[in-house]
Enzyme design. Sequence first.
Site, PDB file in Angstrom:
ATOM      1  CD  GLU A   1     -13.697 -21.311  -5.273  1.00  0.00           C
ATOM      2  OE1 GLU A   1     -14.585 -21.349  -5.886  1.00  0.00           O
ATOM      3  OE2 GLU A   1     -13.097 -22.492  -5.055  1.00  0.00           O
TER       4      GLU A   1
ATOM      5  CB  ILE B   1     -15.701 -11.624  -0.993  1.00  0.00           C
ATOM      6  CG1 ILE B   1     -15.567 -13.020  -1.533  1.00  0.00           C
ATOM      7  CG2 ILE B   1     -17.137 -10.865  -1.731  1.00  0.00           C
ATOM      8  CD1 ILE B   1     -14.988 -13.015  -2.735  1.00  0.00           C
ATOM      9  CB  SER B   2     -14.884  -5.677  -2.145  1.00  0.00           C
ATOM     10  OG  SER B   2     -13.465  -5.718  -2.482  1.00  0.00           O
TER      11      SER B   2
ATOM     12  CG  HIS C   1       4.657  15.827   0.646  1.00  0.00           C
ATOM     13  ND1 HIS C   1       4.432  15.389  -0.600  1.00  0.00           N
ATOM     14  CD2 HIS C   1       3.655  16.471   1.353  1.00  0.00           C
ATOM     15  CE1 HIS C   1       3.443  16.042  -1.088  1.00  0.00           C
ATOM     16  NE2 HIS C   1       3.090  16.713   0.013  1.00  0.00           N
ATOM     17  N   GLY C   2       9.020  14.006   2.004  1.00  0.00           N
ATOM     18  CA  GLY C   2      10.141  13.900   2.972  1.00  0.00           C
ATOM     19  C   GLY C   2       9.118  12.991   4.353  1.00  0.00           C
ATOM     20  N   GLY C   3       9.565  13.215   5.326  1.00  0.00           N
ATOM     21  CA  GLY C   3       9.000  12.722   6.707  1.00  0.00           C
ATOM     22  C   GLY C   3       7.411  13.259   6.783  1.00  0.00           C
TER      23      GLY C   3
ATOM     24  CD  GLU D   1     -11.308  -6.605 -10.656  1.00  0.00           C
ATOM     25  OE1 GLU D   1     -11.453  -7.502 -11.208  1.00  0.00           O
ATOM     26  OE2 GLU D   1     -12.205  -5.651 -10.526  1.00  0.00           O
TER      27      GLU D   1
ATOM     28  NE  ARG E   1      -0.365 -17.954 -21.504  1.00  0.00           N
ATOM     29  CZ  ARG E   1      -0.764 -18.571 -20.272  1.00  0.00           C
ATOM     30  NH1 ARG E   1      -2.115 -18.080 -19.889  1.00  0.00           N
ATOM     31  NH2 ARG E   1      -0.179 -19.333 -19.556  1.00  0.00           N
TER      32      ARG E   1
END
Length: 388
Positions: A126, A156-157, A339-341, A364, A376
Site C-alpha cells: 500500500e 501491483i503487477s 561489453h564497453g559502449g 518481496e 533476528r
Amino acid sequence: MNFELDADQQAYRDAARQFAQRELAPNAAEWDANSVFPVEVLRQAGDLGFCGLYTPEAAGGLGLSRLDATLIIEELAQGCTSTTAFLTIHNMVNWILASYATEAVREAWLPSMLTGEKLGSYCLTEPNAGSDAASLRTRARRDGDAYVIDGNKMFISGAGDTQLLVVMARTGAPNSGAGGISAFAVPADTPGIDYGKKETKMGWNSQPTRAISFDGVRVPADHRLGDEGEGFRIAMRALDGGRINIATCSVGTAQAALTTAHRYLNEREQFGRTLASFQALQFKLADMATQLVAARQMVRLAASKLDRGDPDATLYCAMAKRFATDQGFAICNEALQLHGGYGYLRDYPLERHVRDCRVHQILEGTNEIMRLVIARRLLDKDDLETLI
C-alpha cells in the site's frame, strides 16, 4: 547430499529451456521496448503447466517441489526476466487459491488460472505499507453474507490486465497488527475497483504495474481465503516461496548475462588479441561464474528447506533472496561493463538485464529487510552451528 539433477529434473529444465528459446528470448526486447504484456505467450506457458508449477496435482497443478520449480524458473528467466517474474507471481496466486480458497472458489477459478486463460495479481503493498506490511490500512468490513473492502494498493503487477486479485485487508481493529489481517479472492472487475495509470518503470516493462483503489467493493464471504485474521500468515508463507522465485529470476538472468559476456570476450578483439586473452578480464569472468554458482546453490538449498518444512526455511529464503538478487545484479552489471559502449546499447540485452534485475533487490521484501529477518533469526538462536 546429491547436487546432480535426476532424469525428471533434467526433463523439466529442458522443456523450460526450449520454451524460453522459442517463445521468450526472441521477443523479450520488443516486449520491453513497447511495454507489451504477452498474454498469449503466458497461455502457452499454461499449456505446459508453467502456471501451476507447485500447485498440488489434486488441484490441477504440476505439484512440483519448490526445488524443481527453480529449475524451470531459472531457464525461463534466461529468455525474459520480466515475463518470468510475472509468471512466478501468478504461480503464487494459484498456490494460495489451491491452499486456502473454499471449494466453490477453487472450482470457479483455478482451472482457467492454471491454463493461463485467466491471470492473477497479488495485492499486499500500500502507499503507506511497504516493508511494514502489517500496518496496512485497506479495510474489509463484514456485512451480512459479504465483506465490503475499502482502501488502496500500489505497485501491483498485472493490475488492470488480470482477472483475479488476491487482496490482503484488515478485518480487525485499526491497531490489530498482523493478527487483524485477512485475505480475499476478489474478481478484478467487481464494481468499486478502480485502476490507476500504468506506471512508467525502469524495467519489468513486459508486465503492467498499477495502483488499485477499492471503494465499497462487495465480495461474497466465501471468497475469504483461510480464516479471518489468517491473512498475514498466508502472505508470509507465500512470500517465502516468492523470495525463492525472485532470487531464481536473478540467477537465470545472471546466467544469460554471463553467457553473453563469455561469447563476446571470445569474439571481440582489441590490440590484436581477443578480449578473452587478457588476464584481467579472465579474472572478472571467473568471479562472475563463482558468484553465479554460489547464488544458484544457495537458492536451491533454501528451496529444499522450504520443501522439507524446515523450521529455518524462512531464514534460508531470506538469505537466498538477499544474496542471489545482489549477486545477480552485480553479474549483469559486470557483463555490461565487459561489453564497453556496446553494453549500453539496446542492440545488446545487457542493459535490459541490468534494468530488469534491479527491482529484485526491492520487491518481496527489500534486501535491507532481508538482513533484519536474517539477523533476528540468528539472534534468537543459541547455537549457530545448527545452521550448517
